[in-house]
Motif scaffolding. Structure first.
Motif, mmCIF file in Angstrom:
data_model
loop_
_atom_site.group_PDB
_atom_site.id
_atom_site.type_symbol
_atom_site.label_atom_id
_atom_site.label_comp_id
_atom_site.label_asym_id
_atom_site.label_seq_id
_atom_site.Cartn_x
_atom_site.Cartn_y
_atom_site.Cartn_z
ATOM 1 N N LYS A 291 10.275 5.506 9.631
ATOM 2 C CA LYS A 291 11.706 5.356 9.418
ATOM 3 C C LYS A 291 12.142 3.916 9.671
ATOM 4 O O LYS A 291 12.886 3.317 8.877
ATOM 5 N N LEU A 292 11.662 3.354 10.774
ATOM 6 C CA LEU A 292 12.001 1.966 11.080
ATOM 7 C C LEU A 292 11.431 1.014 10.030
ATOM 8 O O LEU A 292 12.081 0.041 9.641
ATOM 9 N N GLN A 293 10.225 1.312 9.559
ATOM 10 C CA GLN A 293 9.620 0.475 8.527
ATOM 11 C C GLN A 293 10.440 0.523 7.231
ATOM 12 O O GLN A 293 10.642 -0.503 6.578
ATOM 13 N N ASN A 294 10.900 1.729 6.867
ATOM 14 C CA ASN A 294 11.721 1.860 5.657
ATOM 15 C C ASN A 294 13.046 1.123 5.805
ATOM 16 O O ASN A 294 13.508 0.454 4.868
ATOM 17 N N GLU A 295 13.665 1.258 6.986
ATOM 18 C CA GLU A 295 14.926 0.563 7.216
ATOM 19 C C GLU A 295 14.728 -0.950 7.161
ATOM 20 O O GLU A 295 15.556 -1.680 6.589
#
Length: 445
Positions: free
Chosen positions: A203-207
């Motif tokens: 999720k953090l990588q996508n954000e």
């Protein structure tokens, strides 16, 4: 005798001169009054408004569209291309201030690095914990085998010893089985925890990846070919360098389709009931005074609003302009004349001719032969200049534009048609209080 005749002649001359002076004075006073005749013909009920041209269809040029996900609600325009510039697809339009977003970007980068470090640490902790659990299983298996050997060798021992060895083997067996179950549960817990941490990191990588993409969106480019027109902010002013853009509507400018133009105007709450979709509109342009256009009312807003610097409530009206004219440009000021209704072959007089008394009687000053009278009239539709006369005056009847001298206190000739229609309440004067005789005759038809 001659002396008497001279005296009589002098008296007669004085009387004639006095009468002539009085008549001349009256004639002069009446000559100052302006009289118009009742007209018959087509009566147009029109509503005049001021509007602004805009394209019926346009493509919005948007800035970053997901800044709200990062708690950024407003963004400043650093620089923007001049309004009216003709652009090609992909041309630069504006540059937005990215300082606050860069701060969020840096925070997200640190957060991602921290999550990645925690994920690797959890992997190592999980591997070590499971390795210890497997070593414990091996030791318990060896212990169980040793107990089995001891029991086998004690078959010639006393029953108590054999029983003790059997109990020891049973304990070792149960410990081994329990350790196997614990290992399965522990392994499943570790897998789920790693999956959860992996999902959070993804999720953090996508954000972070989205933020990298949005970083490029601060350089706004044209999505299509066209002429750029500034968008308007909440205060009604065009968005320029230094203006704030709200992230609920991150539109910087627009590319209008100039083939179909609209005039957006506003009608006050008193006149809006007269305006309906489909009515014809006569349109003038301040930029081209000699140019006259035709249009049609397409939409009337159901909810009123209050425009900036105005206390009146108004309703938005959209007027579509017929045909195509290359001279038309967005934001040009228009004068709109909405034709709300057309009445054929009716009698009408200027509004200046109308007077009222006791808030219930509308009358005019007209001529009955050589006599000036106050005549009640029944009024129908009105426009900005004239009013339709339903009863009380015939065609071509002379009507005074102002109050004739000495007629203020004259009685009003009432209409029979208006009996029962006049409002009766404690605040309304009766016929005598209005200075009207009860047996007054009806007006001419």
């Amino acid at each position: 005798m001659n002396k008497k005749l001279l005296i009589v002649g002098g008296i007669v001359t004085a009387v004639v001169l006095a009468a002539g002076f009085f008549f001349f004075r009256k004639s002069s006073q009446r000559g100052a009054d302006v009289i118009v005749n009742v007209k018959q013909g087509t009566f147009r009920i029109e509503i005049e408004t001021t509007g602004e041209l805009e394209a019926k269809n346009s493509v919005k040029i948007l800035g970053p569209t997901r800044l709200r996900d990062f708690n950024i609600w407003n963004i400043t325009v650093q620089d923007i291309i001049e309004e009216g510039t003709v652009l090609k697809k992909g041309d630069w339009v504006a540059t937005l201030d990215r300082s606050e977003f860069q701060k969020r970007y840096g925070e997200k980068q640190i957060e991602l690095e921290k999550a990645n470090s925690q994920y690797v640490q959890q992997q190592l902790d999980t591997a070590l914990s499971l390795q210890q659990a497997r070593d414990e299983l091996v030791n318990l298996r060896y212990d169980r085998e040793e107990r089995q050997i001891v029991l086998n060798q004690s078959k010639y021992e006393p029953p108590a010893t054999i029983k003790q060895n059997e109990i020891g083997l049973d304990k070792a067996e149960r410990a081994y089985i329990q350790a196997q179950e614990n290992y399965k549960i522990k392994r499943q817990q570790s897998v789920e925890k790693m999956r959860q941490m992996g999902a959070e990191m993804r999720k953090l990588q996508n954000e972070f990846s989205d933020m990298m993409t949005m970083m490029q969106a601060f350089e706004v480019i044209a999505p299509e070919d066209g002429m750029v027109i500034y968008e308007k902010g909440w205060d009604g002013k065009p968005i320029r360098a230094g203006s704030q853009i709200n992230m609920w509507e991150p539109s910087v400018a627009k590319l209008p389709d100039l083939t179909t133009m609209m005039s957006k105007t506003y009608v006050n709450e008193v006149d809006v009931r007269k305006v309906k979709a489909g009515q014809s509109v006569e349109i003038g342009l301040d930029a081209y005074p000699d140019k006259r256009l035709k249009g049609t009312v397409m939409r009337v807003a159901n909810v009123g609003e209050q425009r900036p610097n105005s206390d009146a409530r108004v309703f938005e009206v959209s007027v579509e302009i017929s045909g195509t004219d290359p001279a038309l440009r967005p934001a040009m000021t228009t004068s709109n004349r909405i034709v709300a209704h057309v009445l054929d072959s009716v009698l009408y007089i200027p509004l200046e001719c109308l007077h009222s008394q006791a808030d219930t009687i509308t009358f005019v000053f007209t001529r009955d032969g050589m006599r000036t009278i106050k005549q009640e009239v029944m009024i129908g539709a009105t426009n900005s200049n004239d009013a339709v006369v339903l009863a009380g005056l015939p065609r071509n009847a002379p009507v005074f534009l102002s109050v004739p001298t000495g007629m203020e206190d004259e009685s009003i000739l009432l209409l029979k048609e208006m009996e029962g229609k006049r409002r009766r309440n404690p605040g309304t004067l009766d016929r005598r209080q209005a200075g009207v005789p009860s047996e007054a005759p009806s007006g001419r038809q």
